[in-house]
Design a protein around this motif. Structure first.
Motif, PDB file in Angstrom:
ATOM      1  N   LEU A 237       0.802  -1.218   0.000  1.00  0.00           N
ATOM      2  CA  LEU A 237       0.000   0.000   0.000  1.00  0.00           C
ATOM      3  C   LEU A 237       0.838   1.273   0.000  1.00  0.00           C
ATOM      4  N   THR A 238       2.058   1.212   0.485  1.00  0.00           N
ATOM      5  CA  THR A 238       2.886   2.413   0.554  1.00  0.00           C
ATOM      6  C   THR A 238       4.341   2.035   0.364  1.00  0.00           C
ATOM      7  N   VAL A 239       5.153   3.019  -0.026  1.00  0.00           N
ATOM      8  CA  VAL A 239       6.583   2.823  -0.243  1.00  0.00           C
ATOM      9  C   VAL A 239       7.313   4.013   0.360  1.00  0.00           C
ATOM     10  N   ARG A 240       8.479   3.723   0.948  1.00  0.00           N
ATOM     11  CA  ARG A 240       9.243   4.784   1.605  1.00  0.00           C
ATOM     12  C   ARG A 240      10.728   4.577   1.325  1.00  0.00           C
ATOM     13  N   PRO A 241      11.456   5.618   0.867  1.00  0.00           N
ATOM     14  CA  PRO A 241      12.893   5.459   0.588  1.00  0.00           C
ATOM     15  C   PRO A 241      13.738   5.769   1.822  1.00  0.00           C
ATOM     16  N   MET A 242      14.997   5.349   1.759  1.00  0.00           N
ATOM     17  CA  MET A 242      15.954   5.722   2.792  1.00  0.00           C
ATOM     18  C   MET A 242      16.408   7.172   2.579  1.00  0.00           C
ATOM     19  N   HIS A 243      16.898   7.791   3.650  1.00  0.00           N
ATOM     20  CA  HIS A 243      17.328   9.176   3.556  1.00  0.00           C
ATOM     21  C   HIS A 243      18.750   9.312   3.003  1.00  0.00           C
ATOM     22  N   ASN A 244      19.607   8.319   3.260  1.00  0.00           N
ATOM     23  CA  ASN A 244      21.023   8.466   2.942  1.00  0.00           C
ATOM     24  C   ASN A 244      21.486   7.570   1.804  1.00  0.00           C
ATOM     25  N   ASN A 245      20.853   6.443   1.608  1.00  0.00           N
ATOM     26  CA  ASN A 245      21.273   5.506   0.570  1.00  0.00           C
ATOM     27  C   ASN A 245      20.246   5.523  -0.561  1.00  0.00           C
ATOM     28  N   PRO A 246      20.644   5.836  -1.805  1.00  0.00           N
ATOM     29  CA  PRO A 246      19.666   5.955  -2.898  1.00  0.00           C
ATOM     30  C   PRO A 246      19.184   4.636  -3.467  1.00  0.00           C
TER      31      PRO A 246
ATOM     32  N   PHE B  12      18.004   1.871  -1.602  1.00  0.00           N
ATOM     33  CA  PHE B  12      17.254   1.060  -0.649  1.00  0.00           C
ATOM     34  C   PHE B  12      15.907   1.731  -0.378  1.00  0.00           C
ATOM     35  N   PHE B  13      14.870   0.911  -0.208  1.00  0.00           N
ATOM     36  CA  PHE B  13      13.540   1.424   0.117  1.00  0.00           C
ATOM     37  C   PHE B  13      12.739   0.347   0.835  1.00  0.00           C
ATOM     38  N   VAL B  14      11.634   0.755   1.438  1.00  0.00           N
ATOM     39  CA  VAL B  14      10.764  -0.123   2.225  1.00  0.00           C
ATOM     40  C   VAL B  14       9.367  -0.081   1.634  1.00  0.00           C
ATOM     41  N   THR B  15       8.728  -1.235   1.517  1.00  0.00           N
ATOM     42  CA  THR B  15       7.324  -1.308   1.117  1.00  0.00           C
ATOM     43  C   THR B  15       6.525  -1.926   2.251  1.00  0.00           C
ATOM     44  N   ALA B  16       5.298  -1.444   2.421  1.00  0.00           N
ATOM     45  CA  ALA B  16       4.432  -1.928   3.493  1.00  0.00           C
ATOM     46  C   ALA B  16       3.004  -1.970   2.982  1.00  0.00           C
ATOM     47  N   GLY B  17       2.196  -2.846   3.585  1.00  0.00           N
ATOM     48  CA  GLY B  17       0.806  -2.979   3.159  1.00  0.00           C
ATOM     49  C   GLY B  17       0.062  -3.988   3.996  1.00  0.00           C
ATOM     50  N   ASP B  18      -0.807  -4.728   3.352  1.00  0.00           N
ATOM     51  CA  ASP B  18      -1.646  -5.718   4.021  1.00  0.00           C
ATOM     52  C   ASP B  18      -0.811  -6.964   4.325  1.00  0.00           C
ATOM     53  N   ARG B  19      -0.475  -7.148   5.617  1.00  0.00           N
ATOM     54  CA  ARG B  19       0.395  -8.257   6.056  1.00  0.00           C
ATOM     55  C   ARG B  19       1.677  -8.289   5.220  1.00  0.00           C
TER      56      ARG B  19
ATOM     57  N   VAL C 115      15.407  -8.525  -2.054  1.00  0.00           N
ATOM     58  CA  VAL C 115      14.366  -8.221  -1.077  1.00  0.00           C
ATOM     59  C   VAL C 115      14.555  -9.085   0.154  1.00  0.00           C
ATOM     60  N   GLN C 116      14.160  -8.548   1.282  1.00  0.00           N
ATOM     61  CA  GLN C 116      14.197  -9.279   2.545  1.00  0.00           C
ATOM     62  C   GLN C 116      12.945  -8.918   3.341  1.00  0.00           C
ATOM     63  N   ASP C 117      12.261  -9.928   3.855  1.00  0.00           N
ATOM     64  CA  ASP C 117      11.073  -9.709   4.676  1.00  0.00           C
ATOM     65  C   ASP C 117      11.481  -9.305   6.088  1.00  0.00           C
ATOM     66  N   VAL C 118      10.779  -8.362   6.626  1.00  0.00           N
ATOM     67  CA  VAL C 118      11.016  -7.926   8.000  1.00  0.00           C
ATOM     68  C   VAL C 118      10.338  -8.909   8.952  1.00  0.00           C
ATOM     69  N   LEU C 119      11.091  -9.369   9.941  1.00  0.00           N
ATOM     70  CA  LEU C 119      10.543 -10.332  10.891  1.00  0.00           C
ATOM     71  C   LEU C 119       9.552  -9.638  11.811  1.00  0.00           C
ATOM     72  N   MET C 120       8.301 -10.112  11.796  1.00  0.00           N
ATOM     73  CA  MET C 120       7.231  -9.491  12.579  1.00  0.00           C
ATOM     74  C   MET C 120       6.821 -10.318  13.781  1.00  0.00           C
ATOM     75  N   ALA C 121       7.597 -11.375  14.097  1.00  0.00           N
ATOM     76  CA  ALA C 121       7.247 -12.272  15.208  1.00  0.00           C
ATOM     77  C   ALA C 121       5.851 -12.836  14.949  1.00  0.00           C
ATOM     78  N   SER C 122       4.958 -12.711  15.896  1.00  0.00           N
ATOM     79  CA  SER C 122       3.604 -13.256  15.730  1.00  0.00           C
ATOM     80  C   SER C 122       2.576 -12.182  15.405  1.00  0.00           C
ATOM     81  N   LYS C 123       3.021 -10.970  15.113  1.00  0.00           N
ATOM     82  CA  LYS C 123       2.096  -9.857  14.888  1.00  0.00           C
ATOM     83  C   LYS C 123       1.750  -9.753  13.404  1.00  0.00           C
ATOM     84  N   THR C 124       0.481  -9.500  13.134  1.00  0.00           N
ATOM     85  CA  THR C 124      -0.028  -9.325  11.777  1.00  0.00           C
ATOM     86  C   THR C 124      -0.764  -8.000  11.720  1.00  0.00           C
ATOM     87  N   ARG C 125      -0.378  -7.162  10.779  1.00  0.00           N
ATOM     88  CA  ARG C 125      -0.947  -5.826  10.706  1.00  0.00           C
ATOM     89  C   ARG C 125      -1.195  -5.438   9.240  1.00  0.00           C
TER      90      ARG C 125
END
Length: 742
Positions: free
Chosen positions: A159-168, A170-177, A193-203
């Motif tokens: 649903l959304t994308v966000r870039p890093m401030h210092n490294n051109p 790298f960026f992060v994507t986030a959305g439904d789970r 790509v690498q998935d961020v470890l969310m433990a047992s949380k789903t958002r």
């Protein structure tokens, strides 16, 4: 026209009220000029509030769904949503030249989010539900370099994308789970790509922000909490640093010290929709219900102590300041170190000073279509508009909204001022006629059940004691308005479709009704009979009398403008305003020399009435234009569109119109002395000119009563009658019907 030019002039807007607040992070500020950049329909608006100027950049074929500005301010990027089966364009713009640099159509149907990476190296765009891909556009080669599916099969859409401030790269994507960290390999044209470890949380993540050091990221969720993750980046091949990974630190809510442990965590209503990371670890949070809070992380309790907390959300945030706005927060824009622009989905922009915590409403506009625009009689200082759930009064000089009258869940189809300026009469799609005071917005009277299927048109006589309404069922009804009573005088039936417009001639003897059934009927409202009928192979959208009342001018869905004679209904002239789209509204000036037409082709045209030629053309609207009104001073006019925007246009001085008829030579009779005293005898017939207006509110006092940069919002009370309680028949006589209770 005399000395008029043969070439069509370009009409210039004096002021523009419009913004699409539903675009997430769709408001930006230029770092150099300070101009506000926003999306409006299929165009990008660039507004300079200091100079009160605004311009548009056009190039998209459909509604813009996302927007971003590079950190240097040199480039803009925008994506659009399209119809099913068509491609969604991504366009890169040059800000200084206001021109398109490059575009691609690799996304299907829609573009969900877009952003520039650091140093303006790349543009990253995410497709919508029907696409689901990440595309990286290289700004050096001006071409796409790679395309990859955004999410795994077991997770939802990004649903959304966000870039890093210092490294051109790298960026992060986030959305439904979905929460992933990406690395761009420009030479190899690949994405790691690498998935961020969310433990047992789903958002479900709606927004994301990264701090200045690229160490932590904060994400707003649909459950109303803030998720903080540690990035541990950046490594070119492994995304995160070797021997480490990106993982969650916790889901945080605000702490409520009045409640016991385990129930002291508050979450935001309707989710967290906007975030901004401030200095000192503070966060500015915007919620879905309009709440805005300034929070900071707690220092009295270590984060490790919340491992045994019973709930999934930890009360690790402390609320410092709090306020509330109308609508869902969609964008935070930092204009100064202590000043923020806040945009909501109700198309309003607020200014918030986080130091003094002073909230101020800066810009407003309609949230949906503007159905009607009207000016008071002989007064150009204000004008009224009707739309979804509201009537709004605007100042043409201050270029701001003065008064808003709200009727929730219903739409105002038409609004008119009485000629004396003492009331605002409106008709609504719930079938009720409502009249309000022009300064305080208080309800004067309401006529329920005026039309069975809802009201659609309105006309007010010059006396203010007679109004004519049209309904969706096709009936025209005439009403008599008294100070304490409103009566139905007659029902005129001839149409078989919804009434689109009504207009009364200057003598208050006739009214013309336009209908979608292809007919316009001229009614005699004194005898309640039909006088003339004109028909055409079109759906009539508007009909207006010439100021002298001898001719009428109509427009319809076939794009033609037709002149008709009133006394016999003969066709005089036929003009082609548009070959592909409909003409939705007409407005003629006070002298009858010029008129304006608006249509679904997004163009506003100024016509010479006598020659039938287009003398002015404006194309600043971003969606279909459906309403217009000429000011009584004839130096400007106002148009409204389906996206809720309003534009005040300046009329060139050559087209202001001349007095009609021209001023004749004035003669004065010689003074004679007469012995008779007939002049002292009062006349038997009172024309009404010597009657004093009752003391009360008048529209010409609205500007004086409203402070600058202030808005009065009034909610209309319900018009339904309350059910009276059953009256006890034995209450008056005191008889007890049950003997056992004596």
């Amino acid at each position: 026209m005399g000395d008029s030019q043969d070439a069509c002039r370009q009409l210039l807007p004096r002021a523009i009220f419009g913004i699409n607040g539903k675009v997430e992070n769709g408001v930006r500020q230029h770092p150099v000029t300070g101009s506000i950049i926003f999306a409006l329909g299929n165009k990008i608006g660039i507004a300079d509030y200091k100079k009160n100027t605004q311009e548009f950049v056009a190039g998209h074929t459909n509604t813009i769904s996302c927007l971003d500005l590079s950190k240097s301010g040199k480039y803009m990027a925008s994506g659009q949503i399209n119809h099913m089966g068509f491609r969604g364009y991504v366009i890169i713009w040059d800000y200084e030249q206001r021109k398109e640099i490059s575009r691609h159509d690799l996304h299907k149907v829609s573009v969900q989010a877009i952003c520039f990476t650091a140093q303006d190296r790349c543009v990253v765009s995410i497709g919508g539900v029907d696409d689901g891909s990440v595309i990286v556009f290289d700004m050096e080669a001006f071409s796409p370099i790679c395309q990859t599916p955004a999410s795994r099969a077991i997770s939802g859409n990004a649903l959304t994308v966000r870039p890093m401030h210092n490294n051109p790269y790298f960026f992060v994507t986030a959305g439904d789970r979905h929460l992933r960290l990406w690395s761009i390999l420009r030479e190899e044209k690949k994405l790691y790509v690498q998935d961020v470890l969310m433990a047992s949380k789903t958002r479900v993540f709606y927004c994301a922000r990264i701090d200045k050091t690229d160490e932590f990221a904060y994400l707003g969720t649909g459950t109303g909490d803030i998720v903080k993750i540690v990035l541990n980046c950046c490594d070119r091949d492994h995304v995160s640093k070797q021997g480490s990974t990106s993982c969650i630190l916790g889901a945080f809510g605000t702490h409520n010290p009045r409640k016991p442990t385990g129930r002291d965590c508050n979450r935001y209503v309707n989710g967290v929709r906007a975030l901004y990371v401030l200095e000192g670890g503070r966060l500015l949070i915007g919620a879905g219900n309009g709440d805005i809070e300034l929070v900071e992380e707690r220092t009295d309790v270590p984060l490790i102590n919340f491992r045994d907390y019973p709930g999934p959300t930890w009360p690790y945030l402390r609320t410092l300041k709090k306020t509330h706005v109308s609508g869902r927060i969609s964008s935070f824009v930092r204009s100064k170190p202590e000043m923020f622009y806040i945009c909501t989905d109700t198309n309003e922009i607020y200014g918030l000073n986080i130091k003094t915590w002073v909230l101020k409403l800066l810009r407003t506009c309609h949230t949906k279509s503007v159905y009607c625009i009207t000016f008071p009689k002989n007064y150009s200082g204000v004008f009224a508009t009707s739309g979804k759930e509201c009537i709004r009064i605007w100042s043409s000089g201050r270029k701001q909204e003065l008064l808003r009258i709200m009727v929730y869940n219903f739409n105002c189809a038409c609004v008119r001022f009485t000629h004396d300026g003492t009331s605002i009469v409106s008709v609504w799609n719930d079938g009720i006629i409502r009249a309000f005071t022009p300064i305080t917005g208080r309800l004067i009277y309401a006529i329920p059940n005026a039309h069975n299927k809802g009201c659609s048109a309105l006309a007010v006589a010059s006396t203010g004691r007679l109004i004519v309404t049209g309904g969706i069922e096709g009936q025209v009804r005439v009403w008599k308005i008294d100070p304490y009573r409103q009566d139905l005088l007659g029902v005129l039936k001839d149409h078989s479709g919804p009434i689109t417009s009504l207009d009364i001639n200057y003598l208050d003897t006739e009214v013309i009704s336009a209908c979608t059934d292809g007919s316009c009927v001229i009614w005699d409202i004194k005898r309640m009979t039909r006088k003339q009928v004109v028909t055409a192979n079109t759906q009539f959208m508007s009909a207006s009398y010439f100021p002298t009342g001898v001719q009428v001018i109509t427009c319809g869905s076939d794009g033609r403008i037709i002149y008709w004679m009133v006394y016999n209904g003969a066709l005089i002239r036929e003009l082609t305003a548009s070959k592909k789209s409909s003409v939705n509204c007409l407005a003629i000036n006070e002298t009858g020399d010029y008129f304006i037409s608006v249509g679904s082709d997004l163009q506003v045209k100024l016509w010479d009435y006598n020659s039938g030629a287009v003398v002015g053309l404006g194309s600043e609207h971003a969606s279909s234009v459906i309403s217009c009104a000429y000011s009584p001073c004839m130096t400007m006019f106002v148009t409204g569109s389906t996206d809720g925007s309003l534009i005040i246009w300046d009329v060139p001085r050559d087209f202001w119109g001349r007095p009609n008829p021209p001023d004749a030579t004035k003669y004065s009779l010689p003074k004679t002395t007469s012995k008779s005293r007939l002049s002292e005898v009062p006349a038997r017939v009172n024309s009404g000119t010597n009657l004093k207006a009752p003391k009360g509110e008048n529209i010409d006092g609205l500007l004086k009563a409203t402070p600058k940069d202030d808005l009065c919002c009034v909610e209309c009370p319900p018009c339904a009658k309350k059910e009276a309680k059953a009256v006890d028949p034995y209450a008056e006589c005191g008889i007890v019907p049950d003997v056992r209770k004596c």
